[in-house]
Design an enzyme around this catalytic site. Structure first.
Site, PDB file in Angstrom:
ATOM      1  N   ASP A 209      10.237   7.407 -45.628  1.00  0.00           N
ATOM      2  CA  ASP A 209       9.545   7.154 -46.880  1.00  0.00           C
ATOM      3  C   ASP A 209       8.432   8.186 -47.112  1.00  0.00           C
ATOM      4  OD1 ASP A 209       8.938   5.182 -49.105  1.00  0.00           O
ATOM      5  OD2 ASP A 209       7.015   5.145 -48.056  1.00  0.00           O
ATOM      6  N   GLU A 260      17.921  13.542 -28.410  1.00  0.00           N
ATOM      7  CA  GLU A 260      18.003  13.063 -27.034  1.00  0.00           C
ATOM      8  C   GLU A 260      19.030  11.942 -26.879  1.00  0.00           C
ATOM      9  OE1 GLU A 260      14.168  11.641 -26.025  1.00  0.00           O
ATOM     10  OE2 GLU A 260      13.151  13.577 -26.289  1.00  0.00           O
TER      11      GLU A 260
END
Length: 555
Positions: A209, A260
């Site tokens: 956002d 990751e």
């Protein structure tokens, strides 16, 4: 779950606004168990993923975008176990799950902001936010001239522990939404922990956002210009609260965290920027997608649409990113209504019963055509809950039930976004149109009496319905891999000023008529039509669109 490589490049992602999607416990407000129970609808529609607007603990000063705690579920929506169940069920249905990240601001009831209020000026606690002394001899004027996106000054003065008026804090939105200070390393650490918290629970990405506002220009200089809508440079300078260079370092940090994890977890940017600026956010080591708000803001105008499509594709192709198309969301007037006006409209201003009303049949006809235009473009697309039902903006809400903060902060001159957030109808003949699973509940925003005609059960088996058109289009889009295709304009049809859009995407021609005269279609089989009467005597009628499987030699 499938392990499609780069799934996000072509995905159709369905936005769920949790308060308004489905209410399992019958209290009138949507919840996570309700969403889980209705996910079959999204899967049957043909979407690839869902995006959930915030469901975190919040005082609801701005529909949940004032987050008080980022790593758990607000009891009004359920429990952490309910979130886990939702993610698991979505994955069973081969739907990925994207959740909201709100990094520009939090709630004034967030623990860290409460600590900052209790701490003295210059403290480490206040360093995580933008606290400043006021201007003027008594410090009683805001530190700069910035305006809130919700009207009024972007600064609120606090009362210090000794009871005296003190410093001011920055909030680009409501006073209940203080802005984080991303110059402070502890803010980076706080959000890294939040990202890992949700990634560990199995979410597939984040819609971020107001991501282009998180870093402010050094010194917070004055900016005496309006910044609503798509934000562009003025005299070559970006506003000091938008699209500063420092945002890109933050995005790279987040991208390293996502990389990751197994599978492809994504970041989608909410940034009201022109395509060439938004493309800088989706460079290979930053975010994966950015909403195309320049496209969303367009009127039903063929020449304007073509120009923005060309600009958008060129900007994103230059950085190796897909273009992400969108027509509606929880912040703007539903496109089934805004296309019922001639010319541009104020997307976030709202409509009241005494305002000029859209031409509803015309708006829906154009909206269905615009949807085929969007879904026929290469790249990714976002759908907003209820648009597959042809839901219009609710323009008859009583003013005394409005909850958008802009309504009061504007002195009741801007009605705001409530009209696109009204709970959606599922079954025509049940209380609350099935939103509360048969419970006779008052919904948190009232539904209009005529919502039953748009209910899922009324449209599911109707071959002429908007829902059927969406399902058909998404199935054909997947079959012909249009999201991974390439746009080649059919210049013999797309003549400037004609009101016609036409291009080839693989073996499919997409033709839309925003003009005044019928248009001869290329030779082939009509796979999808926006409305049943779209084609007559081989000609595409006005305010309609079709997908045609081409015959004959390569065009």
């Amino acid at each position: 779950m499938t392990s499609d490589h780069d799934w996000w490049r072509t995905a159709v992602i369905y936005q769920v606004y949790p308060r308004s999607f489905a209410d399992r416990d019958g209290d009138g407000t949507g919840d996570l168990p309700g969403i889980t129970a209705r996910l079959d609808h999204v899967a049957a529609l043909g979407a690839d993923a869902i995006w959930l607007s915030p469901f975190y603990p919040s005082p609801q000063a701005d529909g949940g975008y004032d987050v008080a705690e980022y790593r758990t579920v607000d009891p009004m929506y359920g429990t952490d176990a309910d979130a886990d169940a939702l993610i698991a069920r979505a994955h069973e249905l081969d739907l990925r799950v994207v959740v909201d990240l709100v990094p520009n601001h939090c709630s004034d009831q967030h623990e860290l902001f409460e600590r900052a209020l209790a701490a003295p000026p210059g403290s480490a606690e206040r360093g995580m936010f933008h606290f400043r002394d006021g201007r003027g001899p008594e410090g009683d004027e805001p530190p700069n001239d910035w305006e809130s996106m919700f009207q009024g000054p972007a600064w609120t003065r606090v009362r210090e522990a000794d009871g005296r008026p003190g410093q001011w804090y920055l909030h680009l939105f409501a006073p209940e939404q203080p802005d984080w200070n991303w110059d402070d390393p502890r803010v980076h650490e706080e959000f890294a922990t939040t990202l890992r918290s949700w990634l560990d629970r199995g979410v597939d990405g984040f819609r971020v956002d107001v991501c282009d506002a998180i870093v402010k220009a050094p010194g917070l200089p004055d900016w005496p210009h309006a910044t609503h809508g798509v934000v562009e440079p003025i005299d070559g300078v970006m506003p000091p609260m938008w699209d500063q260079e420092g945002i890109h370092d933050v995005f790279r940090e987040w991208r390293r965290i996502l990389d990751e994890y197994e599978g492809q977890r994504i970041l989608c940017a909410e940034a009201w920027l022109p395509p060439e600026r938004a493309a800088r956010i989706v460079r290979p080591d930053e975010m994966h997608q950015a909403f195309n708000f320049a496209y969303l803001s367009l009127p039903w105008d063929a020449d304007a649409i073509r120009a923005t499509v060309d600009t958008s594709l060129a900007a994103n192709q230059a950085v190796g990113a897909p273009t992400t198309w969108v027509l509606s969301n929880h912040d703007v007037m539903r496109h089934a209504s805004r296309f019922g006006y001639e010319g541009p409209v104020e997307l976030e201003s709202g409509v009241g019963v005494d305002d000029p009303q859209p031409d509803r049949p015309l708006g829906l006809r154009r909206a269905r055509a615009a949807t085929l235009v969007m879904l026929g473009l290469p790249g990714s697309s976002y759908l907003y809950q209820g648009e597959e039902l042809g839901l219009p903006e609710v323009t008859t809400l009583p003013d005394d039930v409005r909850q958008d903060p802009v309504w009061e902060r504007s002195g009741r001159s801007i009605r705001g976004r409530d009209g696109c957030r009204v709970p959606i109808p599922w079954t025509a003949d049940e209380p609350a149109f099935g939103f509360a699973f048969g419970a006779d509940a008052d919904t948190w925003l009232p539904q209009p009496d005529d919502f039953g005609q748009f209910a899922v059960d009324r449209q599911r088996d109707d071959p002429r319905s908007t829902l059927t058109m969406y399902r058909t289009a998404l199935a054909v889009r997947r079959e012909h891999d249009l999201g991974a295709g390439e746009l080649r304009w059919l210049d013999d049809l797309t003549v400037p000023g004609s009101g016609v859009l036409a291009w080839r995407n693989g073996p499919v021609a997409v033709v839309a008529n925003a003009g005044t005269a019928p248009v001869a279609l290329p030779d082939g089989e009509v796979l999808v039509a926006s409305v049943p009467d779209a084609v007559q005597d081989g000609h595409l009628q006005r305010d309609a669109a079709v997908w045609v499987l081409l015959r004959g030699p390569e065009h």
